[in-house]
Design a protein around this motif. Structure first.
Motif, PDB file in Angstrom:
ATOM      1  N   UNK A   1       0.833  -1.204   0.000  1.00  0.00           N
ATOM      2  CA  UNK A   1       0.000   0.000   0.000  1.00  0.00           C
ATOM      3  C   UNK A   1       0.872   1.259   0.000  1.00  0.00           C
ATOM      4  N   UNK A   2       1.964   1.245   0.773  1.00  0.00           N
ATOM      5  CA  UNK A   2       2.869   2.409   0.794  1.00  0.00           C
ATOM      6  C   UNK A   2       3.430   2.706  -0.593  1.00  0.00           C
ATOM      7  N   UNK A   3       3.761   1.679  -1.343  1.00  0.00           N
ATOM      8  CA  UNK A   3       4.263   1.885  -2.703  1.00  0.00           C
ATOM      9  C   UNK A   3       3.231   2.643  -3.529  1.00  0.00           C
ATOM     10  N   UNK A   4       1.967   2.241  -3.406  1.00  0.00           N
ATOM     11  CA  UNK A   4       0.895   2.921  -4.144  1.00  0.00           C
ATOM     12  C   UNK A   4       0.723   4.362  -3.670  1.00  0.00           C
ATOM     13  N   UNK A   5       0.795   4.569  -2.356  1.00  0.00           N
ATOM     14  CA  UNK A   5       0.657   5.926  -1.806  1.00  0.00           C
ATOM     15  C   UNK A   5       1.726   6.844  -2.382  1.00  0.00           C
ATOM     16  N   UNK A   6       2.978   6.398  -2.339  1.00  0.00           N
ATOM     17  CA  UNK A   6       4.084   7.242  -2.784  1.00  0.00           C
ATOM     18  C   UNK A   6       4.002   7.511  -4.280  1.00  0.00           C
ATOM     19  N   UNK A   7       3.546   6.529  -5.038  1.00  0.00           N
ATOM     20  CA  UNK A   7       3.465   6.675  -6.488  1.00  0.00           C
ATOM     21  C   UNK A   7       2.346   7.624  -6.904  1.00  0.00           C
ATOM     22  N   UNK A   8       1.191   7.534  -6.248  1.00  0.00           N
ATOM     23  CA  UNK A   8       0.004   8.210  -6.760  1.00  0.00           C
ATOM     24  C   UNK A   8      -0.420   9.483  -6.034  1.00  0.00           C
ATOM     25  N   UNK A   9      -0.199   9.583  -4.719  1.00  0.00           N
ATOM     26  CA  UNK A   9      -0.771  10.709  -3.967  1.00  0.00           C
ATOM     27  C   UNK A   9      -0.287  12.069  -4.478  1.00  0.00           C
ATOM     28  N   UNK A  10       1.017  12.293  -4.623  1.00  0.00           N
ATOM     29  CA  UNK A  10       1.449  13.619  -5.106  1.00  0.00           C
ATOM     30  C   UNK A  10       0.909  13.940  -6.502  1.00  0.00           C
ATOM     31  N   UNK A  11       0.906  12.949  -7.375  1.00  0.00           N
ATOM     32  CA  UNK A  11       0.419  13.164  -8.746  1.00  0.00           C
ATOM     33  C   UNK A  11      -1.057  13.545  -8.759  1.00  0.00           C
ATOM     34  N   UNK A  12      -1.865  12.869  -7.944  1.00  0.00           N
ATOM     35  CA  UNK A  12      -3.299  13.172  -7.902  1.00  0.00           C
ATOM     36  C   UNK A  12      -3.533  14.562  -7.306  1.00  0.00           C
ATOM     37  N   UNK A  13      -2.772  14.927  -6.290  1.00  0.00           N
ATOM     38  CA  UNK A  13      -2.861  16.292  -5.729  1.00  0.00           C
ATOM     39  C   UNK A  13      -2.594  17.316  -6.830  1.00  0.00           C
ATOM     40  N   UNK A  14      -1.541  17.093  -7.590  1.00  0.00           N
ATOM     41  CA  UNK A  14      -1.185  18.006  -8.678  1.00  0.00           C
ATOM     42  C   UNK A  14      -2.311  18.098  -9.707  1.00  0.00           C
ATOM     43  N   UNK A  15      -2.895  16.952 -10.064  1.00  0.00           N
ATOM     44  CA  UNK A  15      -3.979  16.945 -11.045  1.00  0.00           C
ATOM     45  C   UNK A  15      -5.193  17.731 -10.537  1.00  0.00           C
ATOM     46  N   UNK A  16      -5.516  17.584  -9.266  1.00  0.00           N
ATOM     47  CA  UNK A  16      -6.662  18.308  -8.692  1.00  0.00           C
ATOM     48  C   UNK A  16      -6.419  19.818  -8.785  1.00  0.00           C
ATOM     49  N   UNK A  17      -5.237  20.248  -8.401  1.00  0.00           N
ATOM     50  CA  UNK A  17      -4.929  21.684  -8.439  1.00  0.00           C
ATOM     51  C   UNK A  17      -4.955  22.215  -9.869  1.00  0.00           C
ATOM     52  N   UNK A  18      -4.391  21.459 -10.794  1.00  0.00           N
ATOM     53  CA  UNK A  18      -4.352  21.925 -12.179  1.00  0.00           C
ATOM     54  C   UNK A  18      -5.759  21.967 -12.779  1.00  0.00           C
TER      55      UNK A  18
END
Length: 189
Positions: free
Chosen positions: A168-185
């Protein structure tokens, strides 16, 4: 420049990953890290990375406007919960876009008391074939906001809760920052 405040209660591995991801970004800045736990290792991680930190107690969060006013003064655009264990008050959910990550596939294994190892232990105990992460908006209830993103990992019959946590940590590190960026953009469009 969009400014993010991270709220964390614990060790801060996700917070560190997010801070490092946005370092040098021209559009998004990690402004600060906030914790309800003055002993949270997340505070040390943030300080080492040059991020200003703040701590607060229940009184400041729930019974005053102190935290809200400080966030407003800093011109925060989004709050990201990265292992923050308290319920977020309506005063903040009405004012800010707030995003959280949950270490399971909501709506299963969510709610009060379902965090960290408790989630992984329940997944293993119930012999689930998969787990994963859910990134969601935050409202006034635990793990109840609209789901933004989910992805899965396999859980094998021999997996321990610690094995599931690693996946689960691997998925968190891979996806969380990218999804945050997508939401802001997307909010910018």
């Amino acid at each position: 420049m969009k400014k993010i405040a991270i709220f964390a209660s614990g060790s801060g591995t996700n917070a560190q990953n997010i801070i490092e991801y946005f370092k040098g970004n021209r559009y998004i800045e990690i402004d600060s890290l906030w914790s309800n736990n003055e002993n949270a290792y997340a505070l040390i991680r943030a300080e080492r990375l040059g991020i200003e930190t703040f701590t607060f107690g229940r009184e400041e969060l729930y019974n005053s406007v102190e935290v809200l006013e400080m966030l407003d003064e800093r011109k925060i655009d989004m709050i990201v919960l990265a292992g923050f264990l308290w319920l977020v008050p309506r005063s903040l959910t009405e004012e800010f876009t707030i995003v959280n990550i949950h270490p399971a596939l909501l709506p299963r294994y969510g709610g009060k008391g379902m965090y960290g190892s408790f989630v992984h232990e329940a997944v293993v105990k119930n012999k689930e074939k998969e787990s994963g992460i859910t990134i969601h908006y935050v409202n006034e209830k635990y793990d109840d906001g609209d789901i933004i993103f989910q992805t899965t990992c396999e859980v094998s019959p021999s997996d321990t809760p610690e094995d599931v946590a690693k996946k689960v940590h691997v998925l968190e590190y891979e996806h969380f920052p990218r999804v945050i960026e997508e939401i802001i953009m997307e909010e910018e469009e």
